[in-house]
Design an enzyme around this catalytic site. Structure first.
Site, PDB file in Angstrom:
ATOM      1  N   ALA A 167     -11.429  -2.747   2.197  1.00 43.36           N
ATOM      2  CA  ALA A 167     -11.045  -3.884   3.045  1.00 43.36           C
ATOM      3  C   ALA A 167      -9.639  -4.350   2.662  1.00 43.36           C
ATOM      4  O   ALA A 167      -9.318  -4.440   1.470  1.00 43.36           O
ATOM      5  CB  ALA A 167     -12.037  -5.027   2.879  1.00 43.36           C
ATOM      6  N   ASN A 168      -8.806  -4.631   3.645  1.00 44.66           N
ATOM      7  CA  ASN A 168      -7.448  -5.108   3.377  1.00 44.66           C
ATOM      8  C   ASN A 168      -7.460  -6.603   3.080  1.00 44.66           C
ATOM      9  O   ASN A 168      -8.265  -7.344   3.639  1.00 44.66           O
ATOM     10  CB  ASN A 168      -6.542  -4.829   4.573  1.00 44.66           C
ATOM     11  CG  ASN A 168      -6.253  -3.340   4.747  1.00 44.66           C
ATOM     12  OD1 ASN A 168      -5.834  -2.667   3.808  1.00 44.66           O
ATOM     13  ND2 ASN A 168      -6.492  -2.819   5.938  1.00 44.66           N
ATOM     14  N   SER A 201      -8.799   8.627  10.190  1.00 44.94           N
ATOM     15  CA  SER A 201      -8.299   8.394   8.834  1.00 44.94           C
ATOM     16  C   SER A 201      -9.397   7.851   7.931  1.00 44.94           C
ATOM     17  O   SER A 201      -9.204   7.723   6.725  1.00 44.94           O
ATOM     18  CB  SER A 201      -7.112   7.429   8.874  1.00 44.94           C
ATOM     19  OG  SER A 201      -7.514   6.190   9.411  1.00 44.94           O
ATOM     20  N   VAL A 216     -15.349   3.354   7.583  1.00 47.32           N
ATOM     21  CA  VAL A 216     -15.152   3.725   6.176  1.00 47.32           C
ATOM     22  C   VAL A 216     -16.387   3.364   5.343  1.00 47.32           C
ATOM     23  O   VAL A 216     -16.872   4.173   4.544  1.00 47.32           O
ATOM     24  CB  VAL A 216     -13.892   3.054   5.578  1.00 47.32           C
ATOM     25  CG1 VAL A 216     -13.699   3.480   4.124  1.00 47.32           C
ATOM     26  CG2 VAL A 216     -12.654   3.408   6.382  1.00 47.32           C
ATOM     27  N   THR A 259      -9.655   7.933   3.775  1.00 50.16           N
ATOM     28  CA  THR A 259      -9.713   6.589   3.178  1.00 50.16           C
ATOM     29  C   THR A 259     -10.910   6.509   2.241  1.00 50.16           C
ATOM     30  O   THR A 259     -10.809   6.051   1.091  1.00 50.16           O
ATOM     31  CB  THR A 259      -9.811   5.491   4.253  1.00 50.16           C
ATOM     32  OG1 THR A 259      -8.708   5.600   5.140  1.00 50.16           O
ATOM     33  CG2 THR A 259      -9.810   4.099   3.628  1.00 50.16           C
ATOM     34  N   LYS A 263       0.833  -1.202   0.000  1.00 51.56           N
ATOM     35  CA  LYS A 263       0.000   0.000   0.000  1.00 51.56           C
ATOM     36  C   LYS A 263       0.871   1.257   0.000  1.00 51.56           C
ATOM     37  O   LYS A 263       0.687   2.154  -0.813  1.00 51.56           O
ATOM     38  CB  LYS A 263      -0.907  -0.037   1.242  1.00 51.56           C
ATOM     39  CG  LYS A 263      -1.907   1.081   1.321  1.00 51.56           C
ATOM     40  CD  LYS A 263      -2.784   0.954   2.580  1.00 51.56           C
ATOM     41  CE  LYS A 263      -3.929  -0.034   2.399  1.00 51.56           C
ATOM     42  NZ  LYS A 263      -4.916   0.033   3.498  1.00 51.56           N
ATOM     43  N   PRO A 274      -4.671   4.150  13.461  1.00 48.38           N
ATOM     44  CA  PRO A 274      -5.834   3.316  13.760  1.00 48.38           C
ATOM     45  C   PRO A 274      -6.131   2.287  12.665  1.00 48.38           C
ATOM     46  O   PRO A 274      -5.651   2.414  11.533  1.00 48.38           O
ATOM     47  CB  PRO A 274      -6.981   4.322  13.857  1.00 48.38           C
ATOM     48  CG  PRO A 274      -6.538   5.491  13.046  1.00 48.38           C
ATOM     49  CD  PRO A 274      -5.044   5.499  13.012  1.00 48.38           C
ATOM     50  N   LYS A 279       2.133  -3.514  10.920  1.00 45.62           N
ATOM     51  CA  LYS A 279       0.775  -3.545  11.479  1.00 45.62           C
ATOM     52  C   LYS A 279       0.856  -4.049  12.903  1.00 45.62           C
ATOM     53  O   LYS A 279       1.757  -4.818  13.256  1.00 45.62           O
ATOM     54  CB  LYS A 279      -0.103  -4.502  10.661  1.00 45.62           C
ATOM     55  CG  LYS A 279      -1.587  -4.181  10.712  1.00 45.62           C
ATOM     56  CD  LYS A 279      -1.971  -3.184   9.627  1.00 45.62           C
ATOM     57  CE  LYS A 279      -3.460  -2.933   9.588  1.00 45.62           C
ATOM     58  NZ  LYS A 279      -3.845  -2.144   8.407  1.00 45.62           N
TER      59      LYS A 279
HETATM   60  N1  PHE Z   1      -5.686   1.467   8.874  1.00 44.87           N
HETATM   61  C1  PHE Z   1      -4.907   2.064   7.823  1.00 44.87           C
HETATM   62  C2  PHE Z   1      -4.774   1.101   6.642  1.00 44.87           C
HETATM   63  O1  PHE Z   1      -5.089  -0.080   6.702  1.00 44.87           O
HETATM   64  C3  PHE Z   1      -3.522   2.368   8.275  1.00 44.87           C
HETATM   65  C4  PHE Z   1      -3.197   3.724   8.771  1.00 44.87           C
HETATM   66  C5  PHE Z   1      -1.944   3.903   9.267  1.00 44.87           C
HETATM   67  C6  PHE Z   1      -4.028   4.810   8.707  1.00 44.87           C
HETATM   68  C7  PHE Z   1      -1.494   5.110   9.706  1.00 44.87           C
HETATM   69  C8  PHE Z   1      -3.622   6.017   9.139  1.00 44.87           C
HETATM   70  C9  PHE Z   1      -2.352   6.171   9.647  1.00 44.87           C
HETATM   71  O2  PHE Z   1      -4.336   1.507   5.601  1.00 44.87           O
END
Ligand code: PHE
Length: 342
Positions: free
Chosen positions: A249-250, A145, A183, A149, A63, A113, A75
């Site tokens: 979604a990751n 965030s 999100v 996102t 990413k 987060p 992570k």
């Molecule tokens: N949760 C976010 C993601 O999966 C990661 C993130 C990291 C967001 C640092 C903000 C700051 O991409």
């Protein structure tokens, strides 16, 4: 692609206060300090939590690399056993345990987060570790965030619609949003405001209030113009019917082979690590690099251009969108390593 000892550093510790296993997984620091969020959720076993951390950290490497950020991938996972309720006091103890662990990384892992944590938790974590981002604006951070996102995912959806239907307009499109968390719910409301016919699904039904809903069982196979996975991963593969799949979604794919299955079925899948980068782009360009809000949001909107490139290359080369997005990331990772391969 996954070889032995692929991750640079992984620490799992039984939290001394909470009794809950907490993990920080650093996949790569080739492009800079590892950056990635903190997931706090229940898992059947601590090994499941660890495995999730490994997968998610690897996803962050890709990413951040595709986004052109000078950060590696990492992570954190707080793995509460499925049998233990997540009470406020357990959360606080587990966050404190993780905060102490994050501090030991001394800035080589930057935390934000993720599912199960938010800006207020970041305030608490900051009392244990300096390198924690996304605090509320009242505490000098840039806040949740989820907003950037969602902005990035919308940009990716428009680029995907252009490739599939010849127009970026969501108006009149049937869009299924799976997962109405921070999100997903923002996406659903923005899409509806833009004229889409939004269908929502979530295990917690009350989160879908006000929307047409479909049951979660079989939802990834629902008929729609656009499928938006906005919950957990491992869900997208053969059987999907929407011609366009794009969401935050990751680790969405059930396996890497699913990318070819989707291509063969004529389905355009926008890789999650391309579409879902808006949060980390906005937060870290502002908080770590000092960009102003407009410049940071412009970087988020630039996700549309990356999606366009990845989809065009996959179409021209007969490859998968996954392969093209990975190639883009690998190009940056290998440049940073001066051609060194590990
Ligand atoms: N949760 C976010 C993601 O999966 C990661 C993130 C990291 C967001 C640092 C903000 C700051 O991409």
């Amino acid at each position: 692609m996954v070889g032995p000892w692929e991750h640079e550093e992984v620490v799992t510790r039984l939290g001394p206060r909470s009794g809950v296993p907490v993990t920080v997984a650093v996949h790569s620091r080739r492009l800079g300090p590892a950056a990635g969020g903190i997931r706090l959720t229940q898992y059947p076993t601590w090994q499941d939590g660890l495995a999730d951390a490994l997968r998610l950290a690897r996803g962050m490497t890709y990413k951040n690399a595709v986004a052109g950020l000078p950060f590696g991938g990492g992570k954190s996972v707080i793995a509460v056993p499925s049998t233990v309720p997540v009470t406020p006091s357990l959360r606080a103890d587990a966050l404190a345990d993780l905060g102490e662990l994050i501090a030991t990384f001394d800035g080589s892992y930057l935390a934000g987060p993720d599912i199960g944590t938010g800006p207020d938790d970041m305030v608490y974590l900051r009392s244990f570790a300096r390198h924690v981002f996304c605090l509320p604006e009242s505490h000098g951070g840039t806040g949740p965030s989820s907003l950037p996102t969602a902005r990035g995912v919308l940009a990716a959806i428009r680029a995907g619609l252009t490739a599939v239907f010849g127009s970026p307009s969501v108006s009149g499109r049937r869009v299924v949003v799976v997962g109405m968390g921070s999100v997903g719910s923002l996406l659903a409301s923005s899409l509806r405001s833009a004229g889409a016919s939004v269908v929502a699904a979530d295990l917690i039904e009350s989160r879908c209030a006000g929307y047409e809903t479909v049951p979660v069982a079989g939802v990834y196979e629902t008929d729609a113009d656009v499928l938006v996975p906005a919950a957990v991963g491992g869900v997208v593969g053969a059987g999907v019917r929407a011609p366009l799949v794009v969401g935050p979604a990751n680790n969405q794919l059930r396996s890497d082979d699913a990318a070819a299955a989707l291509r063969d079925a004529g389905i355009v899948w926008v890789p999650d690590f391309v579409a879902g980068a808006g949060g980390v782009i906005y937060t870290l360009t502002r908080e770590a690099e000092g960009l102003d809000p407009e410049a940071a949001m412009a970087r988020v909107e630039a996700i549309a251009g990356t999606v366009e490139t990845v989809l065009a290359k996959a179409a021209a080369n007969g490859t998968t969108t996954l392969a093209e997005a990975v190639a883009l990331a690998d190009g940056r990772l290998n440049d940073a390593a001066g051609g060194r391969r590990s």
